[in-house]
Design an enzyme around this catalytic site. Structure first.
Site, PDB file in Angstrom:
ATOM      1  N   SER A  13      49.932  42.564  37.870  1.00  0.00           N
ATOM      2  CA  SER A  13      48.996  43.563  37.362  1.00  0.00           C
ATOM      3  C   SER A  13      48.478  43.143  36.000  1.00  0.00           C
ATOM      4  O   SER A  13      49.009  42.242  35.365  1.00  0.00           O
ATOM      5  CB  SER A  13      49.663  44.939  37.313  1.00  0.00           C
ATOM      6  OG  SER A  13      50.781  44.885  36.476  1.00  0.00           O
ATOM      7  N   CYS A  14      47.450  43.829  35.585  1.00  0.00           N
ATOM      8  CA  CYS A  14      46.741  43.586  34.351  1.00  0.00           C
ATOM      9  C   CYS A  14      47.722  43.480  33.185  1.00  0.00           C
ATOM     10  O   CYS A  14      48.597  44.311  33.100  1.00  0.00           O
ATOM     11  CB  CYS A  14      45.796  44.772  34.139  1.00  0.00           C
ATOM     12  SG  CYS A  14      44.594  44.494  32.909  1.00  0.00           S
ATOM     13  N   PRO A  15      47.657  42.538  32.289  1.00  0.00           N
ATOM     14  CA  PRO A  15      46.595  41.535  32.095  1.00  0.00           C
ATOM     15  C   PRO A  15      46.852  40.196  32.791  1.00  0.00           C
ATOM     16  O   PRO A  15      46.089  39.264  32.587  1.00  0.00           O
ATOM     17  CB  PRO A  15      46.637  41.331  30.587  1.00  0.00           C
ATOM     18  CG  PRO A  15      48.092  41.451  30.246  1.00  0.00           C
ATOM     19  CD  PRO A  15      48.652  42.477  31.201  1.00  0.00           C
ATOM     20  N   ASP A  40      45.209  43.374  42.163  1.00  0.00           N
ATOM     21  CA  ASP A  40      44.962  44.396  41.148  1.00  0.00           C
ATOM     22  C   ASP A  40      43.472  44.763  41.148  1.00  0.00           C
ATOM     23  O   ASP A  40      42.617  43.924  40.902  1.00  0.00           O
ATOM     24  CB  ASP A  40      45.379  43.848  39.775  1.00  0.00           C
ATOM     25  CG  ASP A  40      45.282  44.897  38.686  1.00  0.00           C
ATOM     26  OD1 ASP A  40      45.154  46.086  39.028  1.00  0.00           O
ATOM     27  OD2 ASP A  40      45.317  44.515  37.503  1.00  0.00           O
TER      28      ASP A  40
ATOM     29  N   SER B  75      47.780  45.630  29.483  1.00  0.00           N
ATOM     30  CA  SER B  75      47.028  44.846  28.501  1.00  0.00           C
ATOM     31  C   SER B  75      47.192  45.402  27.102  1.00  0.00           C
ATOM     32  O   SER B  75      47.177  44.647  26.123  1.00  0.00           O
ATOM     33  CB  SER B  75      45.540  44.845  28.855  1.00  0.00           C
ATOM     34  OG  SER B  75      45.374  44.432  30.174  1.00  0.00           O
TER      35      SER B  75
END
Lengths: 75, 374
Positions: A13-15, A40, B75
């Site tokens: 998943s992100c990032p 994702d 993030s």
């Protein structure tokens, strides 16, 4: 399409999909095509925005059974 | 060490505090929808432009107290750690990202009812959705419930309330109603305006004029008032003779848009009649409680959104368009973009499709966009 390298980020998943894409891209030469596999959903918008901001070209992306495939040509 | 900040804590800052936000989502998402507030300052730098380092963004950030925000959380943790290493003091990330922000409900007490009992507004700050809980003598009614019903369940448990009625003022297009699910769970009656429920796949009670709803021994009255325009069934409610729950017909700063069911032209005159005749004939002392807010500036110091009806007839532009043609243009032309996935959301609220929980979250992302102006 002449894919130079394939990167599998399924399940990440992100990032991570973009972090790995960037690393892989750094090893390629201008004009090479990187195929990225991802699950994702956020990767769709982010990869196209990232490609633009870093001078690469997102040639095509597809979805099949929840797996996204991106073809990015190094700028 | 970076710290997580929950949506609840961020909501407090939005209502009464301050915060500097570094939003690391892509530019499009940031432009579309972000955390705003009187004391909130934010800048946008996508996380993918910061992978090699945060040096370029440091000069735009304060030396301490920065909240990093992204879509889900991952993030923002990455970027927050980089800022922490670069020497910024007190770096936070938004726990659960914008997904959690979109879902957080903040209960605010609005006032007491005449014969005991009280009314609360549940403010979904991240999306601009407002729902209501009316309680009296251990019984509760919830109006325009959000999808995340846990907030109401917890509230009912803490306050020893039995949820007896779930009411939707109309078939929603911007969010998935929690009304049906919570009524199935608690045995409460689910009320819907029948004219919005032609195609629904489940049974419901008809929310119509004359079918007053009472809760508690003190008979708090909830009187439905048929006010079509945003949808053909849209029904307002007068609670305890004091509060006008206006659904998506009248907001504090704007009025409802008639186009989300694809029938804007047909419903313009209904909308005008509801606002300029039906509402105009009501007591101007009624406190208007809408189902949405558009701008964060509509929140008062407690975080609540409300206004006396009389004041809206003076100040709300949507109530002061004298000419009918001009009104038609105002509510049908140059409207903001529609809410995200609004057609799928309507289908879900009719029971016609049954998306997974993750899909439902995804569908609800973004602002509500139910008013004619942004």
């Amino acid at each position: 399409m002449n894919v130079t390298q394939t990167l599998d980020t399924k399940g990440l998943s992100c990032p991570m999909p973009i972090v790995k894409t960037k690393k892989a891209m750094d090893t390629l030469a201008s004009g090479d095509i990187l195929e990225v596999l991802a699950t994702d959903k956020g990767a769709v918008n982010d990869l196209s925005a990232w490609s633009k901001s870093s001078g690469h070209e997102l040639l095509e992306h597809t979805e099949e059974g929840g797996v996204f495939k991106f073809y990015i040509q190094k700028g | 060490m970076i710290k997580a900040l929950s949506a609840k804590e961020v909501a407090k800052r939005v209502v009464e505090g301050s915060m500097f936000i570094l939003d690391v989502r892509n530019e499009g998402d940031y432009k579309d929808w972000r955390i705003e507030g009187k004391g909130i300052e934010s800048i946008n730098r996508p996380y993918f432009d910061l992978i090699d380092g945060v040096e370029d963004v440091l000069e735009h950030l304060p030396k301490e107290e920065v909240l990093v925000v992204c879509a889900k959380e991952g993030s923002s943790i990455m970027v927050a750690e980089m800022l922490d290493e670069a020497g910024i003091k007190d770096v936070y990330y938004l726990e659960g990202g914008m997904k959690s922000w979109s879902e957080y409900l903040m209960p605010v007490k609005l006032g007491d009812l005449k014969d005991g009992g009280s009314i609360y507004q549940f403010n979904r700050i991240g999306k601009g959705c407002l729902s209501y809980l009316v309680e009296s003598n251990g019984e509760a009614a919830i109006i325009d419930s959000a999808r995340t019903i846990e907030a109401y369940e917890d509230f009912a448990k803490e306050n020893n309330l039995e949820i007896k009625h779930m009411i939707d003022t109309h078939l929603h297009a911007d969010h998935i109603s929690g009304g049906r699910r919570l009524s199935e769970k608690t045995g409460a009656t689910y009320w819907l305006p029948p004219k919005d429920a032609d195609e629904v796949t489940f049974s419901f009670a008809a929310l119509e004029e004359g079918n007053d709803i009472t809760i508690g021994n003190t008979k708090i009255e909830i009187q439905p008032l048929y006010t079509p325009g945003h949808t053909i069934g849209s029904t307002s409610m007068i609670v305890d003779g004091q509060f006008l729950l206006s659904g998506d017909i009248l907001f504090v700063d704007s009025i409802g848009r008639p186009d989300l069911a694809g029938k804007a032209e047909d419903w313009v005159s209904d909308l005008r009649d509801s606002l300029y005749n039906k509402y105009n004939n009501l007591s101007k002392d009624l406190v208007v409680l809408p189902a949405h807010f558009g701008k964060i500036s509509e929140l008062d110091e407690k975080g609540a959104v409300s206004a006396p009806l009389g004041e809206l007839f003076e100040k709300n532009d949507g109530l002061n368009i004298k000419n009918e043609d001009e009104f038609r243009r105002a509510v049908t032309e140059n409207l903001p973009p529609q809410p995200n996935a609004y057609q799928e959301i309507r289908q879900t609220n009719m029971g016609k499709i049954d998306p997974t929980n993750d899909e439902q979250r995804e569908m609800e992302i973004g602002p509500n966009r139910c008013a004619i102006t942004e």
